[in-house]
Each structure stands twice: as structure tokens, then as C-alpha cells.
Design an enzyme around this catalytic site. Structure first.
Site, PDB file in Angstrom:
ATOM      1  N   HIS A   1      42.712 -39.103 -19.750  1.00 20.57           N
ATOM      2  CA  HIS A   1      42.478 -40.204 -19.923  1.00 20.57           C
ATOM      3  C   HIS A   1      42.971 -41.295 -21.168  1.00 20.57           C
ATOM      4  O   HIS A   1      42.539 -42.566 -21.444  1.00 20.57           O
ATOM      5  CB  HIS A   1      40.914 -40.565 -19.834  1.00 20.57           C
ATOM      6  CG  HIS A   1      40.367 -39.834 -21.147  1.00 20.57           C
ATOM      7  ND1 HIS A   1      40.316 -38.452 -21.319  1.00 20.57           N
ATOM      8  CD2 HIS A   1      39.699 -40.172 -22.122  1.00 20.57           C
ATOM      9  CE1 HIS A   1      40.062 -38.274 -22.550  1.00 20.57           C
ATOM     10  NE2 HIS A   1      39.423 -39.138 -23.133  1.00 20.57           N
ATOM     11  N   ASP A   2      43.470 -40.553 -22.090  1.00 18.44           N
ATOM     12  CA  ASP A   2      43.953 -41.160 -23.108  1.00 18.44           C
ATOM     13  C   ASP A   2      45.719 -41.155 -23.399  1.00 18.44           C
ATOM     14  O   ASP A   2      46.262 -41.775 -24.275  1.00 18.44           O
ATOM     15  CB  ASP A   2      43.848 -40.276 -24.455  1.00 18.44           C
ATOM     16  CG  ASP A   2      42.278 -40.232 -24.862  1.00 18.44           C
ATOM     17  OD1 ASP A   2      41.769 -41.375 -24.422  1.00 18.44           O
ATOM     18  OD2 ASP A   2      41.884 -39.143 -25.336  1.00 18.44           O
TER      19      ASP A   2
ATOM     20  N   ASP B   1      35.388 -32.766 -28.144  1.00 19.87           N
ATOM     21  CA  ASP B   1      36.148 -33.952 -28.521  1.00 19.87           C
ATOM     22  C   ASP B   1      36.613 -33.541 -29.965  1.00 19.87           C
ATOM     23  O   ASP B   1      35.840 -33.278 -30.874  1.00 19.87           O
ATOM     24  CB  ASP B   1      35.298 -35.081 -28.183  1.00 19.87           C
ATOM     25  CG  ASP B   1      36.039 -36.606 -28.553  1.00 19.87           C
ATOM     26  OD1 ASP B   1      37.075 -36.548 -27.769  1.00 19.87           O
ATOM     27  OD2 ASP B   1      35.682 -37.139 -29.389  1.00 19.87           O
TER      28      ASP B   1
ATOM     29  N   GLU C   1      39.524 -30.069 -28.154  1.00 20.45           N
ATOM     30  CA  GLU C   1      40.697 -31.124 -28.007  1.00 20.45           C
ATOM     31  C   GLU C   1      40.749 -31.213 -29.365  1.00 20.45           C
ATOM     32  O   GLU C   1      39.995 -31.353 -30.457  1.00 20.45           O
ATOM     33  CB  GLU C   1      40.077 -32.415 -27.583  1.00 20.45           C
ATOM     34  CG  GLU C   1      41.200 -33.518 -27.705  1.00 20.45           C
ATOM     35  CD  GLU C   1      41.056 -34.870 -27.853  1.00 20.45           C
ATOM     36  OE1 GLU C   1      41.629 -35.837 -27.568  1.00 20.45           O
ATOM     37  OE2 GLU C   1      39.830 -35.164 -28.636  1.00 20.45           O
TER      38      GLU C   1
ATOM     39  N   ASP D   1      31.548 -33.181 -21.580  1.00 23.78           N
ATOM     40  CA  ASP D   1      32.468 -33.682 -22.701  1.00 23.78           C
ATOM     41  C   ASP D   1      31.444 -33.601 -24.096  1.00 23.78           C
ATOM     42  O   ASP D   1      30.577 -34.411 -23.951  1.00 23.78           O
ATOM     43  CB  ASP D   1      33.147 -34.815 -22.431  1.00 23.78           C
ATOM     44  CG  ASP D   1      34.511 -34.939 -23.048  1.00 23.78           C
ATOM     45  OD1 ASP D   1      34.621 -34.666 -24.160  1.00 23.78           O
ATOM     46  OD2 ASP D   1      35.214 -35.664 -22.420  1.00 23.78           O
TER      47      ASP D   1
HETATM   48  C1  NOJ Z   1      39.182 -38.249 -27.871  1.00 23.14           C
HETATM   49  C2  NOJ Z   1      38.961 -39.001 -26.846  1.00 23.14           C
HETATM   50  O1  NOJ Z   1      39.601 -38.271 -25.790  1.00 23.14           O
HETATM   51  C3  NOJ Z   1      39.359 -40.302 -26.787  1.00 23.14           C
HETATM   52  O2  NOJ Z   1      39.041 -40.988 -25.328  1.00 23.14           O
HETATM   53  C4  NOJ Z   1      38.375 -40.866 -27.643  1.00 23.14           C
HETATM   54  O3  NOJ Z   1      38.477 -42.327 -27.840  1.00 23.14           O
HETATM   55  C5  NOJ Z   1      38.432 -40.108 -29.073  1.00 23.14           C
HETATM   56  N1  NOJ Z   1      38.428 -38.780 -28.943  1.00 23.14           N
HETATM   57  C6  NOJ Z   1      37.356 -40.668 -29.905  1.00 23.14           C
HETATM   58  O4  NOJ Z   1      36.198 -40.002 -29.265  1.00 23.14           O
END
Ligand code: NOJ
Length: 555
Positions: free
Chosen positions: A323-324, A197, A249, A96
Site C-alpha cells: 500500500h506504500d 510497522d 517492516e 498490523d
Molecule cells: C509504514 C506504513 O506502511 C505506512 O503506510 C505508514 O504511513 C508509515 N509506516 C507510518 O506508520
């Protein structure tokens, strides 16, 4: 060699996967210990969330050193063993890369604070407006304004995420060079996959202006310059090697942009995560709200992205969980009454689509939201900020907690449930986040002994490797008006796959279009009873089924 069209990725949230030393936090040795389990799934690549040096304000997405392993997770030697062991077991590692921002503890930011001009130009610093208000009216994605005073200077620094995450200035070629060095460092360690990210927000304009909506997303998302930077990143790093798989992402992107990021001709990325289909339970586009999910919108979004990306030669990363996100089984399924069916329905819906499927740890055994009711049970910074904002808006504590319980990112971050032993076999110590109470029933050992979800996932992973119609076929949505079934067709070289996915708890009767009911078909896979395709076809609650057609048998 297989391409990323045939691959399946398994996402590991290291903090919650397996703790090897009893400190309550998962670590790299824990992952190594579980390699046989991961290999048994048949997955090709392990995406591991950030484990680099970090003050852990945002669980590792606030990096203070990109090429060091945080001692919480282990050592560089552990990482090297992990790469090697994974390879021995035919699995690759995807890291990541958080290159939009650094932690404010990063040496660059600290040097900038001491007045070093070179490093001040690494970040996005601006003077407040003449009336003393922030340089722009943009909002941080984690709540509050996107600007914070920069030390005792007259300036403020931009942070699209937490105040501890300062946005890097990608307009500065030195910053880009440093970012490429980081990626090359990990490439040289044998890493063959990268998840970037929030990579579509790296391109900010030279002159920043106020947003009409007071939020600002459109002023920094998907700017044409982001494509240029990603292309350059490709050319300077992973594009120089064979067969590196990359996924961007993408925050609030569009199909147009998504296709441009992932069309191989543009030499940017292999694929992207888009999130529109995971916002179908947001009331008036507000995440921190409660609303039953809108199935028709979900279907429309999946269909639009599949169609658009097929037409424009882009490639989707396919996923429900990460994870989000709260657990999809709790969100769009019915784990209480239809545990097996809703878990496998969700799996099949995306695994048979066009794109590369991602499995988030625990999804393969049907892990659910934990349903914590105390704010103190939640650790996530975004969750705590949201709670404060909800209370400020006038909600009662109970009302705010009801929302947190459904929407918190910690829903997916609870420790992996390995067994019915203490702390679900995750740790012998005190877990950093509570384990879900249902672990005696839902855990890997139990699933391996008596369950059917895990084996279903294994079959789906295998099928993608065996059938070109799954890995390479075109996509066509059908029965789009149906209120509870998402049906689609995949087509490749005279073969077809018809996939019927029923998202609700009552049985439903479907009229199968003649083009399929007239042909001879083979039942391929389903979570209900094996049967023939009939012109009127009944789907049971949360049933999913796929039929295969080969033109040669239908002469
Ligand atoms: C996306 C990530 O998946 C998340 O967990 C993170 O808080 C934000 N980007 C900021 O890096």
C-alpha cells in the site's frame, strides 16, 4: 504443519478491498464476503492493514485505540466472524501493529497534553535548543521537521512521520508493557500473524543529537536497543505461542541487521520487509523524482539480500507491491504491450526466491497505476506534502504532477477491481478514492473468465507447498553481468531449480552455463512456450521460465 517457509501471504488494504454497506469505504464484512475468492487462490495468511480506531490522517497508521475496531470498518463481532471464516477456509489472519507511534488523538497523548507526567513520559518530549530551534535537526519522513510544539508547554514532541503520529518512548518500560498488552489482546482473539510497522526505529537514544545530514535516519534506525526491544516483545507476546508468524517492516535497514532480526536463534521476528530493491528508480536517492529503473542495481540488490540472508540464516519477506508503493507492473513492467508477460514475470521472479512471498491485492489480476492527473484525485497525506515541497522547490505544477502520478502511494490504494460493474464492483456508493479507469478490462471476473495471470499465481503458490527446493533451497545468483536477465539457482538435497527472468521488451539470447546445459532437466513453469533447455537459449519479451534438475536422473 507447514512452516512460514511454505506459506504465501495476501495483503488486504481494507479501505479499498470491498465495501459491503455502500459508504464508499471497504470494510470487514466486505473481506468476509470475499473469503471464497481468497481461499481459491491458495494463500495461507491474510495481512490486513490497520482497521483500529483512528482519525485516519494516515489511513489508519495513526491509531487512537489499539483494541477497538474503527466503526468505518465494522465491529468486533465482524472481526471475530472474519477470523472464524478464514480458519474454516484454511487461512490465518495477520494484523498490523503500529507500535512506534500513536495518533495524537490517543488517550495517552491527550492525557499527556493535560499535564499528566506519567503520560508525558510515554512520548519523546524535548526542550527546543537555546536559540529556539527544534530539539534536533531531524526531518519527518513525510516532509518538514520531525518536531512539533507540545500543547502550550515549552516542549516539542517527536514525530518521525506525520505531525498527527507522535513517537512513543520505548525506553519507558510502561510503554513497552502497554505495547505487549496490545499484541496479547489480538493473540487471544485468534490472530496468528503480526506485521510490525517501522519496528526498527523504535529504539531512540536517551540523548538525541543533531544529524550531520540534517535528516537523522542513522541516529534512530537499527539501534542495538531496537533488537533488545524486539526480543523482549517476542518473549512477552507471540513467542509464548506456537507457530506465530511475524514480519518486521524495516525502514532503511541493512543485510546484517535484517539477518539479525530474522535469524531464529535470536528470537526476534520470523522475517522482514526491506525496501532497497524498490528504490532503484529514485534519482539521487530521492523518491519524488523521475528516472527509469536501474535494472542492474535491482538485480544486485535482490542478489545481495538473497545471498546475505542465506549465509546468515535470515529470512526475507518477498514482495514488489504494497500500500506504500506504486504498482510494480507500471514501474518495472510494460502493461500496455506485455500485460500478461510482465505481470507473471514479476510474480515468478519473487515466488521462486528464498523467503515468504506477499501478494498485494489486485496484483494477481495485473492492476496498474491509475494515472490520475489532478492533485484533487489524490487523498494521501504524504502525496500532498510532497506536492507542496516540489512546488516550493520551484517545479511547475505540471512537473510536480508528473512525479506524483508515478510515485504517489495512492497508485496502489485505488479500489480493488472486482468486475466491470459500476465502481468496479467495489462499492455501490461514492468510492473514497477514484477507481482506475481500466477496470472494464482489468478486473477479477474478466481475469477468471479469460485471463491467465490469476491462474499463474495459483500455480506458483501451489508449487511452494509441493517443492522443498522452493521453500527450503539455498540461493545462488548466476549470469550476474547480464544486462536484462536476472537468473538464479535454488538448491536442495540433490535437486536444483534454474530460474531465468527477462525484464525487457526485446527477445534476448542467453548462453546457459555448462553445469546446467549438460544435465537433463524438466521444464517446470514459464509464461512462454513450453520447451527444452538448450545451451543457447532465447528468452522472449518479459519471459520467465524455470527448469528442474534432479541429480538422480543425471547419474
Ligand atoms: C509504514 C506504513 O506502511 C505506512 O503506510 C505508514 O504511513 C508509515 N509506516 C507510518 O506508520
Amino acid at each position: 504443519m507447514s512452516t512460514f517457509h511454505e506459506k504465501v501471504v495476501y495483503q488486504i488494504y481494507p479501505k479499498s478491498f470491498k465495501d459491503s454497506n455502500g459508504d464508499g469505504i471497504g470494510d470487514l464484512k466486505g473481506i468476509i464476503e470475499k473469503i471464497p475468492y481468497l481461499a481459491s487462490l491458495g494463500v495461507d495468511m491474510l495481512w490486513i492493514n490497520p482497521f483500529f480506531s483512528s482519525p485516519q490522517k494516515d489511513n489508519g497508521y495513526d491509531i487512537s485505540n489499539y483494541t477497538e475496531i474503527d466503526p468505518l470498518f465494522g465491529t468486533m463481532e465482524d472481526f471475530e466472524v472474519l477470523v472464524k471464516e478464514a480458519k474454516t477456509n484454511q487461512m490465518e489472519i495477520m494484523l498490523d501493529m503500529v507500535l512506534n507511534h500513536t495518533s495524537i488523538d490517543h488517550e495517552w497523548f491527550q492525557k499527556a497534553l493535560t499535564g499528566d507526567k506519567k503520560f508525558q513520559d510515554y512520548y519523546i518530549l524535548r526542550e527546543p535548543k537555546s536559540d529556539g530551534s527544534h530539539p534536533t535537526n531531524w526531518a519527518s519522513k513525510f516532509g518538514g521537521p520531525a518536531w512539533e510544539p507540545f500543547g502550550d508547554t515549552a516542549k516539542e514532541y517527536l514525530h518521525l512521520y506525520d505531525v498527527s503520529q507522535a513517537d512513543l518512548n520505548w525506553r519507558n518500560p510502561e510503554v513497552r508493557k502497554e505495547a505487549y498488552k496490545v499484541v496479547n489482546y489480538w493473540l487471544n482473539k485468534g490472530v496468528t500473524g503480526f506485521r510490525f510497522d517501522v519496528i526498527n526505529v523504535i529504539g531512540k537514544d536517551a540523548v538525541l543529537s543533531d544529524a550531520i545530514d540534517g535528516v537523522g535516519k542513522s541516529l534512530y534506525t537499527d539501534r542495538p536497543i531496537a533488537h533488545e526491544y524486539i526480543h523482549e516483545l517476542n518473549k512477552e507476546t507471540f513467542g509464548r505461542k506456537e507457530a506465530i508468524m511475524t514480519v518486521g517492516e524495516m525502514s532503511s535497514t541493512t543485510i546484517e541487521n535484517g539477518a539479525a532480526y530474522s535469524n531464529p536463534e535470536n528470537e526476534e521476528l520470523s522475517m522482514l520487509f526491506s525496501f532497497h530493491h524498490l528504490k532503484v528508480d529514485y534519482l539521487d536517492s530521492e523518491k519524488w523524482s523521475l528516472m527509469p529503473f536501474d535494472f542492474m542495481e535491482l538485480k544486485q540488490l535482490l542478489n545481495d539480500w538473497q545471498t546475505g540472508m542465506t549465509e546468515k540464516n535470515g529470512w526475507n519477506a518477498l514482495f514488489w507491491n504494497n500500500h506504500d508503493q506504486p504498482r510494480a507492473i507500471s514501474r518495472f513492467g510494460d502493461p500496455e504491450h506485455h500485460f500478461y508477460a510482465s505481470a507473471t514475470l514479476q510474480a515468478q521472479t519473487i515466488h521462486l526466491l528464498r523467503g515468504t512471498p506477499y501478494i498485494y491485492q489486485g496484483e494477481e489480476i495485473g492492476m496498474t497505476n491509475p494515472g490520475f492527473s489532478e492533485l484533487a484525485d489524490y487523498v494521501d497525506i504524504e502525496t500532498h506534502n510532497a506536492y507542496t515541497e516540489l512546488i516550493e522547490k520551484g517545479l511547475s505544477s505540471n512537473e510536480a504532477m508528473a512525479i506524483i502520478k508515478e510515485k504517489s502511494r495512492d497508485n496502489s490504494r485505488t479500489p480493488m477491481q472486482w468486475s466491470n460493474e459500476l465502481n468496479a464492483g467495489f462499492t455501490t456508493g461514492q468510492p473514497w478514492l477514484k477507481v482506475a479507469e481500466n477496470y472494464p478490462q482489468i478486473n477479477v471476473e474478466e481475469e477468471q473468465a479469460t485471463g491467465k495471470i490469476l491462474s499463474y499465481y495459483k500455480k506458483l503458490i501451489q508449487l511452494r507447498k509441493e517443492m522443498k527446493v522452493i521453500s527450503e533451497g539455498n540461493y545462488r545468483g548466476i549470469l550476474l553481468e547480464h544486462p536484462s536477465v536476472y537468473a538464479y539457482v535454488r538448491e536442495f538435497d540433490g535437486t536444483q531449480l534454474l530460474v531465468l527472468n527477462h525484464f525487457y521488451g526485446e527477445s534476448v539470447s542467453l548462453e546457459i552455463p555448462e553445469e546446467f546445459s549438460n544435465q537433463q532437466s524438466r521444464y517446470l513453469i514459464g509464461n512462454g512456450e513450453k520447451r527444452e533447455l538448450t545451451p543457447t537459449f532465447v528468452l522472449e519479451p518479459y519471459e520467465t521460465v524455470a527448469f528442474y534438475f534432479n541429480a538422480e536422473n543425471n547419474g
